[in-house]
Design a protein around this motif. Structure first.
Motif, PDB file in Angstrom:
ATOM      1  N   GLU A  95      16.190 -70.666  78.196  1.00 19.22           N
ATOM      2  CA  GLU A  95      16.341 -70.744  76.740  1.00 19.22           C
ATOM      3  C   GLU A  95      15.373 -71.768  76.165  1.00 19.22           C
ATOM      4  O   GLU A  95      15.034 -72.765  76.809  1.00 19.22           O
TER       5      GLU A  95
ATOM      6  N   LYS B 234      24.906 -77.666  79.649  1.00 17.77           N
ATOM      7  CA  LYS B 234      24.864 -76.378  78.955  1.00 17.77           C
ATOM      8  C   LYS B 234      25.064 -76.575  77.453  1.00 17.77           C
ATOM      9  O   LYS B 234      24.391 -75.908  76.644  1.00 17.77           O
TER      10      LYS B 234
ATOM     11  N   SER C 201      16.891 -67.511  72.608  1.00 17.05           N
ATOM     12  CA  SER C 201      17.728 -67.652  73.800  1.00 17.05           C
ATOM     13  C   SER C 201      17.224 -66.764  74.926  1.00 17.05           C
ATOM     14  O   SER C 201      17.152 -67.174  76.082  1.00 17.05           O
TER      15      SER C 201
ATOM     16  N   LYS D 262      22.426 -75.269  74.561  1.00 18.85           N
ATOM     17  CA  LYS D 262      22.834 -74.303  73.545  1.00 18.85           C
ATOM     18  C   LYS D 262      22.671 -74.892  72.140  1.00 18.85           C
ATOM     19  O   LYS D 262      22.225 -74.199  71.209  1.00 18.85           O
TER      20      LYS D 262
ATOM     21  N   LEU E 174      20.084 -69.819  81.539  1.00 16.36           N
ATOM     22  CA  LEU E 174      20.258 -71.009  80.713  1.00 16.36           C
ATOM     23  C   LEU E 174      18.973 -71.831  80.635  1.00 16.36           C
ATOM     24  O   LEU E 174      18.565 -72.253  79.550  1.00 16.36           O
TER      25      LEU E 174
END
Length: 221
Positions: free
Chosen positions: A137, A183, A69, A187, A134
């Motif tokens: 990542e 998002k 991440s 993730k 973000l």
């Protein structure tokens, strides 16, 4: 014979190297360790003993998800992991080399636009400040072959994935089966790649197999 193969020794060396780097270990100490194991082999120590020593040194506690991440687009490990995952997903595909013909592609672009911020955060303007972190990542990264020329890097996901479908990289082609890029998808894909890391570069033999991200995601929804 139970003697380990050269492939097993090379794999154990790679596992140790990656896990050492991800834990923030000292590079000189790692080099010293590799030199010591090489000396053991040269001096006639059983290869199985050297292999076990490499495995024992690799038992370093790391949080693969946290590392991927935070260090996604700044680590050589990300390129190596994406490449290795693709080989697992398409073992019979034409041989690809991890060289300049493959580059890291940011699915959501590094340079933000109003449209991308809206789509990534479902219009939640209070989250827009998280954009840079973000998109860095590993979940937002894929490999793209040089024959794919995406001139408009900031095009939205529905347009970009049409180009991805022409890629020789299955990891990238699989993105055509993802309906949206927010998002949540980034993730989730980071978590999937962390699981892939644990399968490919575990100290011991893995007990599970890698499946494509769309299949992995569908199983969890």
């Amino acid at each position: 014979s139970d003697a380990p193969t050269l492939t097993e020794l090379v794999r154990a060396t790679m596992v140790l190297g990656y896990r050492w780097v991800m834990s923030g270990g000292n590079a000189q100490k790692l080099e010293d360790l590799f030199q010591a194991r090489s000396t053991d082999l040269r001096d006639g120590l059983a290869a199985s003993t050297v292999l076990q020593a490499l495995k024992d040194s690799s038992r370093i506690k790391i949080d693969a998800r946290e590392y991927l991440s935070e260090e996604g687009d700044s680590s050589f490990i990300s390129r190596a992991l994406l490449f290795s995952v693709n080989k697992r997903l398409a073992p019979d595909a034409n041989s690809q080399k991890l060289d300049k013909s493959l580059h890291l592609e940011h699915i959501a672009p590094k340079t933000e636009t109003d449209d991308w911020k809206r789509d990534l955060f479902d219009g939640r303007t209070e989250d827009y400040s998280d954009y840079d972190a973000l998109v860095s990542e590993i979940g937002n990264l894929t490999l793209l072959d040089s024959k794919i020329n995406i001139r408009a890097q900031q095009k939205l996901f529905d347009e970009k994935k049409k180009k991805y479908n022409d890629s020789v990289i299955k990891l990238t082609r699989d993105l055509r089966d993802v309906s949206a890029w927010t998002k949540d998808e980034i993730k989730a894909r980071t978590s999937w790649l962390a699981e892939c890391f644990d399968i490919i570069w575990s100290v011991d033999a893995p007990t599970s197999q890698i499946v494509s991200f769309p299949r992995w995601l569908a199983a969890r929804n």
